[in-house]
Each structure stands twice: as structure tokens, then as C-alpha cells.
Design a protein around this motif. Sequence first.
Motif, PDB file in Angstrom:
ATOM      1  N   GLY A  81       0.798  -1.211   0.000  1.00  0.00           N
ATOM      2  CA  GLY A  81       0.000   0.000   0.000  1.00  0.00           C
ATOM      3  C   GLY A  81       0.836   1.269   0.000  1.00  0.00           C
ATOM      4  N   ILE A  82       1.992   1.255  -0.623  1.00  0.00           N
ATOM      5  CA  ILE A  82       2.861   2.421  -0.676  1.00  0.00           C
ATOM      6  C   ILE A  82       2.379   3.348  -1.788  1.00  0.00           C
ATOM      7  CG2 ILE A  82       5.232   3.225  -1.031  1.00  0.00           C
ATOM      8  CD1 ILE A  82       4.788   1.676   1.538  1.00  0.00           C
ATOM      9  N   ILE A  83       2.301   4.617  -1.492  1.00  0.00           N
ATOM     10  CA  ILE A  83       1.906   5.608  -2.488  1.00  0.00           C
ATOM     11  C   ILE A  83       3.147   6.022  -3.257  1.00  0.00           C
ATOM     12  CG2 ILE A  83       0.928   7.890  -2.812  1.00  0.00           C
ATOM     13  CD1 ILE A  83      -0.641   7.405  -0.211  1.00  0.00           C
ATOM     14  N   ARG A  84       3.094   5.841  -4.562  1.00  0.00           N
ATOM     15  CA  ARG A  84       4.259   6.103  -5.400  1.00  0.00           C
ATOM     16  C   ARG A  84       4.186   7.442  -6.118  1.00  0.00           C
ATOM     17  NH1 ARG A  84       7.317   1.296  -6.794  1.00  0.00           N
ATOM     18  NH2 ARG A  84       6.519  -0.423  -5.570  1.00  0.00           N
ATOM     19  N   ASP A  85       3.106   8.157  -5.938  1.00  0.00           N
ATOM     20  CA  ASP A  85       2.943   9.447  -6.598  1.00  0.00           C
ATOM     21  C   ASP A  85       3.554  10.541  -5.722  1.00  0.00           C
ATOM     22  OD1 ASP A  85       2.186  11.585  -8.133  1.00  0.00           O
ATOM     23  OD2 ASP A  85       0.088  11.541  -7.525  1.00  0.00           O
ATOM     24  N   PRO A  86       4.649  11.195  -6.152  1.00  0.00           N
ATOM     25  CA  PRO A  86       5.280  12.214  -5.289  1.00  0.00           C
ATOM     26  C   PRO A  86       4.432  13.475  -5.139  1.00  0.00           C
ATOM     27  CG  PRO A  86       6.475  11.986  -7.357  1.00  0.00           C
ATOM     28  CD  PRO A  86       5.421  10.939  -7.353  1.00  0.00           C
ATOM     29  N   ASN A  87       3.426  13.661  -5.973  1.00  0.00           N
ATOM     30  CA  ASN A  87       2.565  14.838  -5.846  1.00  0.00           C
ATOM     31  C   ASN A  87       1.443  14.624  -4.837  1.00  0.00           C
ATOM     32  OD1 ASN A  87       4.008  16.293  -7.756  1.00  0.00           O
ATOM     33  ND2 ASN A  87       2.852  15.382  -9.445  1.00  0.00           N
ATOM     34  N   ASP A  88       1.275  13.410  -4.374  1.00  0.00           N
ATOM     35  CA  ASP A  88       0.248  13.109  -3.381  1.00  0.00           C
ATOM     36  C   ASP A  88       0.683  13.661  -2.025  1.00  0.00           C
ATOM     37  OD1 ASP A  88      -1.827  12.122  -1.931  1.00  0.00           O
ATOM     38  OD2 ASP A  88      -1.523  10.030  -2.504  1.00  0.00           O
ATOM     39  N   SER A  89      -0.270  14.197  -1.263  1.00  0.00           N
ATOM     40  CA  SER A  89       0.080  14.786   0.037  1.00  0.00           C
ATOM     41  C   SER A  89       0.476  13.719   1.054  1.00  0.00           C
ATOM     42  CB  SER A  89      -1.100  15.581   0.580  1.00  0.00           C
ATOM     43  OG  SER A  89      -2.210  14.718   0.783  1.00  0.00           O
ATOM     44  N   ARG A  90       0.115  12.462   0.830  1.00  0.00           N
ATOM     45  CA  ARG A  90       0.441  11.380   1.750  1.00  0.00           C
ATOM     46  C   ARG A  90       1.683  10.611   1.325  1.00  0.00           C
ATOM     47  NH1 ARG A  90      -4.420   8.037   1.069  1.00  0.00           N
ATOM     48  NH2 ARG A  90      -4.387   9.033  -0.939  1.00  0.00           N
ATOM     49  N   PHE A  91       2.418  11.102   0.352  1.00  0.00           N
ATOM     50  CA  PHE A  91       3.614  10.439  -0.157  1.00  0.00           C
ATOM     51  C   PHE A  91       4.675  10.391   0.931  1.00  0.00           C
ATOM     52  CE2 PHE A  91       7.770  10.743  -2.371  1.00  0.00           C
ATOM     53  CZ  PHE A  91       7.732   9.513  -3.010  1.00  0.00           C
TER      54      PHE A  91
END
Length: 94
Positions: free
Chosen positions: A70-80
Motif C-alpha cells: 500500500g505504498i503511495i508512489r505518486d510524489p505529488n500526493d500529500s500522503r507520499f
Amino acid sequence: MASTGVNVLRYSALGAGIFYGMYHQAKLSSAAKLAAINREYEHKQQLIEKAKAEYSKSKSPASAKTESGGIIRDPNDSRFDLEAYLNVVDAENL
């Protein structure tokens, strides 16, 4: 018959008991009201937390998460989380 002094003592004790009873009852009822207000507040807090969790669960983009971890890979996401992302990339390269 009882003497005047005994009657004064009896009625004084009766009056003191009545005033103490009124004071004690007011104290108990105010404590009960305060406890009810606190219970209602905590119930509302629990409902708000539950609603926030459901809202975040329904609004989280499914494409931003991977199947493993469940790792967020989008660096523009605020939860990155850079550290978690780097740990996953390091584990994939090993």
C-alpha cells in the motif's frame, strides 16, 4: 413534654438536614448532567472519527497504491512518504 431547648435543637437539626440534603442533591444532579454532556461529546467524537475514516477510505485513489504494502508512489500526493518509497524500491532491487 420536652423542654424548649430540646425543641430548638430538634428543629435546628431538622433544618440543617434539609439544607444539607438540598445541597447534596444539587451536587449529585450537576455531576450527572456533566457526565451526560461528556458522554454525548465523546459519542459525537467517535462518530466524527468514523465518518472521517469512511470518507478517506472512499476518496482515496485506488490507482495510487500498489498491491504490495500500500505504498503511495505518486510524489505529488500529500500522503507520499519518501522513506517508505525508498525502502520498497530498495527491497525490489535486491
